[in-house]
Design a protein around this motif. Sequence first.
Motif, short mmCIF file in Angstrom:
data_model
loop_
_atom_site.label_atom_id
_atom_site.label_comp_id
_atom_site.label_asym_id
_atom_site.label_seq_id
_atom_site.Cartn_x
_atom_site.Cartn_y
_atom_site.Cartn_z
N TYR A 1 1.14 -1.69 0.04
CA TYR A 1 -0.01 -0.20 -0.10
C TYR A 1 0.95 0.98 -0.10
O TYR A 1 0.74 2.40 -0.80
CB TYR A 1 -0.98 0.05 1.04
N LEU A 2 1.79 1.32 1.00
CA LEU A 2 2.72 2.53 1.20
C LEU A 2 3.27 2.48 -0.10
O LEU A 2 4.03 4.10 -0.52
CB LEU A 2 3.34 2.10 2.41
N GLU A 3 4.38 1.73 -0.54
CA GLU A 3 4.24 1.71 -2.36
C GLU A 3 3.40 2.38 -3.19
O GLU A 3 4.27 2.33 -4.66
CB GLU A 3 4.79 -0.01 -2.49
N GLY A 4 2.19 2.68 -3.29
CA GLY A 4 1.32 2.76 -4.23
C GLY A 4 0.76 1.49 -5.32
O GLY A 4 0.17 2.05 -6.00
N ARG A 5 0.65 0.66 -4.99
CA ARG A 5 0.18 -0.37 -5.00
C ARG A 5 -1.15 -0.03 -5.33
O ARG A 5 -1.75 -0.56 -6.91
CB ARG A 5 0.32 -1.92 -4.97
#
Length: 451
Positions: free
Chosen positions: A432-436
Amino acid sequence: MLIRFQVKNFLSFASNNGSVHEFSTIAGKARSKREHIIDDGKLRLLKASYLFGANGAGKSNLIKAMQFMRCLVLGEVVEGASSMYCKTDVKNEDADSYFGVEVKLGEKYYAYGFEYRLKDSKVVCEWLVELFPDSSEKVLFTREDGVITFGSTFSKGELSKVLQLYAKEVEEEPSLLFLTMMNQQKKVFYASYANASVMKEMYEWFQDDLVVITHQEFAFYDTYLNWKSKMDEVCSLLGSFGFGICGYEVEDVPLGSILLKMQEVERMHVFAKIESLQCGLRREGGNYYAFAMRTRDAFVIVEVLKDTVCCKRVLFKHRYGVLFSLRDEADGMVWMLDLMDVLLGEEGKTYVVDDLDCGLHPLLGLRISEMFLQASMEKQVQLIGVCKQSLLLDFDYMRRDEIWFVEKKVDSTVYSLEEYRTRYDLKLDKAYLEGRFGAIPVFTARKEKRD
């Protein structure tokens, strides 16, 4: 129980090309953690759902949309409502806003909603429909261009004649919902016409079972924290959360001393509540009622009798017998008081909480989620919470269908993790934090001023 909520043209949620934005508690295909589901054999509903997204994405606006719908149904005035349309398109000012719910009442399912022109405070259309597991439906009433049409259930005998009279009345009040009008001093009506009781049940779901909790300086506690005899359990819980509380004491204080520190609108709410309760006691022959309320400075229990009012301030006892008033407590502890109803509340409630984990340690936010699910084993309750801490994003704690995202590019959109194919060994918080899955902040370079 809430099944679906739908909205369009409200705050950051636009008309979405004519369709509505939908949030759903219907369980997906996941087989894990079946104890997280309410299953009546016909419909599988989630006990808990969580909303994640960047600051300003519209998570709180979805909660405000639910609260707005509740306020309109209860006939409450919403300040600034005429300008709450989605402002990303100038055409939205004249467009209709849409609010709809599907709920389970007892063993039956219903859809209720309306379209409302915010600019003119006008009900454009309104409907109440019974839903069936085979996807069929039965219309109970519809309202279009001010004209109310009743389905077969409400079109029989004397009931039909009485409802037609009420329909004529509401035609003269374009800003008043028919459901609202049908719950204004209608006790005798429902005693005489049990077939129409679904309108009373739907109204009471909004009034009693849809509980919206937001961060505010002032709060009423009508349910669990309404009498000092229940404070032992509250203090025990607060102590278990690490706030250092081991008990409490109460002291008599003049109600006026509490009211003086409140804003005028808050004082008016308190006066109106006391007057309403005293009228109820005189009308129904009761002797006593208590409610609790909180300002940022004090937590008090108000005891209402037919002709008098008593006020008691609660002081929290810490180690070594030190007593703290609420103004001396941490913000997180004050927020936990607001959340006590979620953990200790009643059967059948749907709790909608904005910024559930705000001001709390990530482990405490996780503990609240775990305790709610433990409580839900003994009663049917739901929790819908806006979260910022990514610690909850872990398949060890959550099902895929319990996770929702809100993203805003121009307008807000709401969508479920169910829309993505994710493996159950995925490090969900990292992904999530990587923007997936989107719904994270997008940072840009700061523009420097030129001389």
